[in-house]
Design an enzyme around this catalytic site. Sequence first.
Site, PDB file in Angstrom:
ATOM      1  N   SER A 181      20.675  28.523 -48.795  1.00 37.43           N
ATOM      2  CA  SER A 181      19.419  27.850 -48.440  1.00 37.43           C
ATOM      3  C   SER A 181      18.218  28.648 -48.909  1.00 37.43           C
ATOM      4  CB  SER A 181      19.274  27.634 -46.931  1.00 37.43           C
ATOM      5  OG  SER A 181      20.486  27.495 -46.302  1.00 37.43           O
ATOM      6  N   ASP A 233      16.711  37.035 -46.055  1.00 41.88           N
ATOM      7  CA  ASP A 233      17.354  36.308 -47.154  1.00 41.88           C
ATOM      8  C   ASP A 233      16.350  35.880 -48.219  1.00 41.88           C
ATOM      9  OD1 ASP A 233      19.410  36.633 -45.388  1.00 41.88           O
ATOM     10  OD2 ASP A 233      19.486  34.538 -44.768  1.00 41.88           O
TER      11      ASP A 233
END
Length: 386
Positions: A130, A174
């Site tokens: 994602s 991330d």
Amino acid sequence: MSETSGSVAERFEQLYGSAPEGVWAAPGRVNLIGEHTDYNDGFVMPFALPHTAVAAVSRRDDGVLRLHSADVPGPVAELTVDALVPQSDKRWTAYPAGVVWALREAGHAVTGADVHLASTVPAGAGLSSSAALEVVVALALNDLFGLGLRGWQLARLCQRAENVYVGAPVGIMDQTASACCESGHALFLDTRDLSQRQIPFDLAAEGMRLLVVDTRVKHSHSEGEYGKRRAGCEKGAALLGMDALRDVPAGELDAALERLGDEEEVRRLVRHVVTEDARVERVVRLLESGETRAIGPVLVEGHASLRDDFRISCPELDLVVDTALAAGALGARMTGGGFGGSAIVLVEEADVAAVTKAVEEAFAAAGFASPRVFEAVPSAGARRVR
Ligand code: GLA
């Protein structure tokens, strides 16, 4: 390991009738050490995978956002940029649309786009598929609309897209990894101020390898447990009168635990976060002094802490770690959010085959789905490829 930019551009042209203005790529990541520390203002140390999300993009000036993915069957989705509503979309399109929403909310004049995406980052494997989607779209729009934002600023906007628009309470690791990592390096990141140090991490040169073992157990962050851990950590910081658990010095952990009295669950969370921050600092020191093999036991300690104190491992992840170590690995731990996803295994080059086989056999014997094992080489962060 990236989709060829040529095939993504070609598909864009078939879909939208003209060549894209450009093509960008952004990687997934694995985290070497520093788990569930990022929403506690702590330290993390991810590196980028060779697997990337690739986006072919052209600007539009009519407020229309068209999105298509090679990985999800279905027609082109057509949205309107000034009608994007947080948490109204439960599909994959929420990630790229969320980025447009976050950029516009921050005052950037993004007036629409045509986007075609294709990704080689395994989805649901804890490898930040994602974040790769978000960052590749953010970088493309940054370039095309001349926004002049730096990697860490794009990461912040992508995190906001995921927190507010998608509705997942993730930290900043991330997105920063995908935006800022450099080939041949791990990224030592202080998530409080996003200051960064690129740490050379070339295992092959030292006769070692880092394996990723995707257990194929699907994790999902928005499903409660991640948020519960986060809330528990915030409660711990509040009870200790601190802004974040980052502020508990490792040397004062015992005193802090004492002050938490009979809050048993909070005590376990606090112990993990404080010891994990110290482990990141230890790994940095070891790598910088050339003692790479000595990080193995630190990874194993990190796994035990996630399993026993943070309680986010699962039988498959524990089996990877136990089996790999018994077969001679130098170190192993779960990586990412937990409850499934992937583990990493540090191994001598000569032991790669034996350790891989041992893990595969152990999974078969336990009746688990067969894991996907691949070697992770620290790769480049987000970039324009065409
Ligand atoms: C997920 C989140 C990150 C981080 C990790 C755990 O990957 O997206 O922000 O919290 O879990 O370290």
